[in-house]
Design an enzyme around this catalytic site. Sequence first.
Site, mmCIF file in Angstrom:
data_model
loop_
_atom_site.group_PDB
_atom_site.id
_atom_site.type_symbol
_atom_site.label_atom_id
_atom_site.label_comp_id
_atom_site.label_asym_id
_atom_site.label_seq_id
_atom_site.Cartn_x
_atom_site.Cartn_y
_atom_site.Cartn_z
ATOM 1 N N ARG A 99 10.237 -25.302 -7.532
ATOM 2 C CA ARG A 99 11.092 -25.203 -6.264
ATOM 3 C C ARG A 99 11.258 -23.852 -5.632
ATOM 4 O O ARG A 99 11.272 -23.577 -4.347
ATOM 5 C CB ARG A 99 12.261 -25.869 -6.682
ATOM 6 C CG ARG A 99 12.358 -27.456 -6.830
ATOM 7 C CD ARG A 99 13.553 -28.005 -7.378
ATOM 8 N NE ARG A 99 13.291 -29.437 -7.638
ATOM 9 C CZ ARG A 99 14.108 -30.042 -8.315
ATOM 10 N NH1 ARG A 99 15.467 -29.682 -8.542
ATOM 11 N NH2 ARG A 99 14.024 -31.303 -8.670
ATOM 12 N N GLU A 104 8.608 -34.246 -4.048
ATOM 13 C CA GLU A 104 8.914 -34.845 -5.366
ATOM 14 C C GLU A 104 9.439 -36.121 -4.978
ATOM 15 O O GLU A 104 10.480 -36.618 -5.082
ATOM 16 C CB GLU A 104 10.289 -34.048 -5.728
ATOM 17 C CG GLU A 104 9.757 -32.512 -6.088
ATOM 18 C CD GLU A 104 10.854 -32.029 -7.030
ATOM 19 O OE1 GLU A 104 11.430 -32.379 -8.073
ATOM 20 O OE2 GLU A 104 11.451 -30.648 -6.744
ATOM 21 N N ASP A 115 18.336 -41.749 -7.281
ATOM 22 C CA ASP A 115 18.487 -40.630 -8.128
ATOM 23 C C ASP A 115 19.606 -39.693 -7.738
ATOM 24 O O ASP A 115 20.183 -38.843 -8.440
ATOM 25 C CB ASP A 115 17.042 -39.837 -8.334
ATOM 26 C CG ASP A 115 16.037 -40.659 -8.710
ATOM 27 O OD1 ASP A 115 16.256 -41.816 -9.418
ATOM 28 O OD2 ASP A 115 14.948 -40.221 -8.634
ATOM 29 N N LEU A 152 18.013 -31.277 -5.909
ATOM 30 C CA LEU A 152 16.793 -30.651 -5.475
ATOM 31 C C LEU A 152 17.152 -28.987 -5.319
ATOM 32 O O LEU A 152 16.470 -28.516 -4.550
ATOM 33 C CB LEU A 152 16.274 -31.013 -4.088
ATOM 34 C CG LEU A 152 15.885 -32.529 -4.161
ATOM 35 C CD1 LEU A 152 15.360 -32.870 -2.940
ATOM 36 C CD2 LEU A 152 14.896 -32.679 -5.186
ATOM 37 N N THR A 158 14.182 -42.305 -3.124
ATOM 38 C CA THR A 158 14.895 -41.132 -4.159
ATOM 39 C C THR A 158 16.106 -40.909 -4.042
ATOM 40 O O THR A 158 17.001 -40.602 -5.160
ATOM 41 C CB THR A 158 13.951 -40.000 -4.132
ATOM 42 O OG1 THR A 158 12.597 -40.239 -4.400
ATOM 43 C CG2 THR A 158 14.366 -38.788 -4.950
ATOM 44 N N GLU A 218 0.841 -1.248 0.063
ATOM 45 C CA GLU A 218 -0.078 0.171 -0.048
ATOM 46 C C GLU A 218 0.754 1.344 0.113
ATOM 47 O O GLU A 218 0.572 2.226 -0.979
ATOM 48 C CB GLU A 218 -0.832 0.171 1.128
ATOM 49 C CG GLU A 218 -1.743 -1.121 0.887
ATOM 50 C CD GLU A 218 -1.366 -2.527 1.655
ATOM 51 O OE1 GLU A 218 -2.109 -3.520 1.937
ATOM 52 O OE2 GLU A 218 -0.131 -2.535 2.131
ATOM 53 N N LEU A 262 5.910 -43.090 -0.592
ATOM 54 C CA LEU A 262 5.831 -41.853 0.231
ATOM 55 C C LEU A 262 4.480 -41.009 -0.180
ATOM 56 O O LEU A 262 3.781 -40.340 0.494
ATOM 57 C CB LEU A 262 7.079 -41.028 0.370
ATOM 58 C CG LEU A 262 7.070 -40.011 1.147
ATOM 59 C CD1 LEU A 262 6.724 -40.133 2.826
ATOM 60 C CD2 LEU A 262 8.471 -38.873 1.440
ATOM 61 N N GLY A 280 8.753 -40.582 -4.196
ATOM 62 C CA GLY A 280 8.292 -41.816 -5.106
ATOM 63 C C GLY A 280 6.694 -42.024 -4.604
ATOM 64 O O GLY A 280 6.037 -41.440 -3.778
ATOM 65 N N GLY A 281 6.473 -43.085 -5.373
ATOM 66 C CA GLY A 281 4.909 -43.632 -5.084
ATOM 67 C C GLY A 281 4.477 -43.873 -3.595
ATOM 68 O O GLY A 281 3.372 -43.642 -3.189
#
Length: 591
Positions: free
Chosen positions: A220, A324, A236, A240, A232, A79, A329, A326-327
């Site tokens: 991110r 981000e 991988d 991140l 992960t 403002e 979690l 895996g299936g």
Amino acid sequence: MAPLSFRLFSSPLICRATLDNGRNHHATDASFIRRAADLSEMSAGLTSPHPNFGCVIATPSGKVAGEGYLYAQGTKPAEALAVEAAGEFCRGSTAYLNMEPGDCHGDHTAVSALVQAGVGRVVVGIRHPLQHLRGSAIREMRSHGIEVNVLGEDVQSKVLEDARKCCLLVNAPLIHRACSRVPFSLLKYAMTLDGKIAASSGHAAWISSKLSRTRVFELRGRSDAVIVGGNTVRQDDPRLTARHGQGHTPTRIVMSQSLDLPEKANLWDVSEVSTIVATQRGARKSYQKFLASKGVEVVEFDMLNPREVMEYFHLRGYLSILWECGGTLAASAIASGVIHKVVAFIAPKIIGGSKAPSPVGELGMVEMTQALNLIDVCYEQVGPDMLVSGFLQPVPDLLPVIPSEDATFEIDPSVNPFESSIIFFYKTWDLYGSFSNFSPHPIRMPFGDDYRTWSSVEHYYQANKFVGVENPLAHDCVEKIRTAKSPEEAALVGRSKQRQQPELVRSDWEDVKIEVMYMALKCKFSTYPHLKTMLLSTAGSVLVEASPHDLFWGGGREGEGLNYLGRLLMQLRSEYLGESSVSAENTSLAV
């Protein structure tokens, strides 16, 4: 003369003109409110976390005279920036705010800017989500004779409802935080057209296109933290980071019950951004020590599950978390009710494989009627990929719990989780947010051989780490801190340099840092009378800086912290009360 109601309903011309003017008026309000919402989002991810505020000032003829947005907590309100831009055109104009101003500091800067500029009308998209702030600024503006309209409270229409929804979405993290006491969580994944997030071997680089990956970096950069599971990390070895997108680099969080994690991993490099590992209490103590030696923070939970972890990070002040993982979690997080939105990048590829993993693991559903339906689904093509997003949980609407315009907010001790003799503060939107060293109160303090004005206590404190060091890099660091746009950025510069280049830090810093903070706090509370009054009003209460992870300045998660910030404020309060006693005694003697 016929009654007014008869004349209105008996004249089609007047009725049509009235309706058309109403529609035009609503369309104008909706358009400028949407612009304010768009403006407010411009700072998302640049400094975090903070609510998003935007302000547009429009003249009676419908032209934009000025606009602004809150860059971050501890910086000038939207403002005030809009008023500065509009100048003399403010008088008699209308100010459009995506959200009611949030004054946690007792100085009403945002409201004062509008009042003193002569703004005649204010349109607010939504009231402030936090109860101790909700309605306060609106009542104050009305008390100064400003007409204040809140979308959806007096008039309902489709165009106003759509504009209001924009305001809810742009501050969805803060609204969810206020209503659910967990951070706003977004589950992101990339999958092939046949629904696989990796090949049967586990190989997953790359499913989506480079354009899609750039969008992920942007997500991110708008998040306070990114969370993955142990698998992960093993499969991988991610970094991140937000290296290709604008915004800050979020904290990395790893959830691992067994701590069956590798000793070499990109996430254990904390030279640029911190990593937190959440695990079950008592898991692999020797590995916990190894992580600690790398600078990785380990947080133990009695029960490691997404709900407990999110409630903890809510207490740490996080607004938004990007999942981000895996299936397995992901399914656990969805089942725990902590995922609010899903973003899926679908690549035009088919990989097949009966054992290839999918983005969401077992949820226990056996019929299609049990499937979870997304709300407000959006579709967008990103390069060759399709981006599908939608909400698993609707953004809560605050209308049902809005008080009347004459209502006042009082703290209900029955819902306060803390004892009344203890006052907790942490983030600048807390009830006693002005006690934070990140609050937006500039101070003028001696620095070297001169006096300088610092944007906040945190700016001054961080700069003092490098004062007097005869090294050009130390001088550069001081200048970067001094010119940092927000306390968050000043802290980031100071902490990272201290960690990466300890030789730039003055040799006596550990001995003098408490004194530096105390002198800065004393200057702040002495400079701003309303802050001193607020501090004195806490007499008899213990002040605790409620940061659960800062074990020096904060109180720690379970009270194990030293709480030096709270101690210094209580020391300053005692000093002021002592002065008040002496002053009263002298007055009595004089009489």
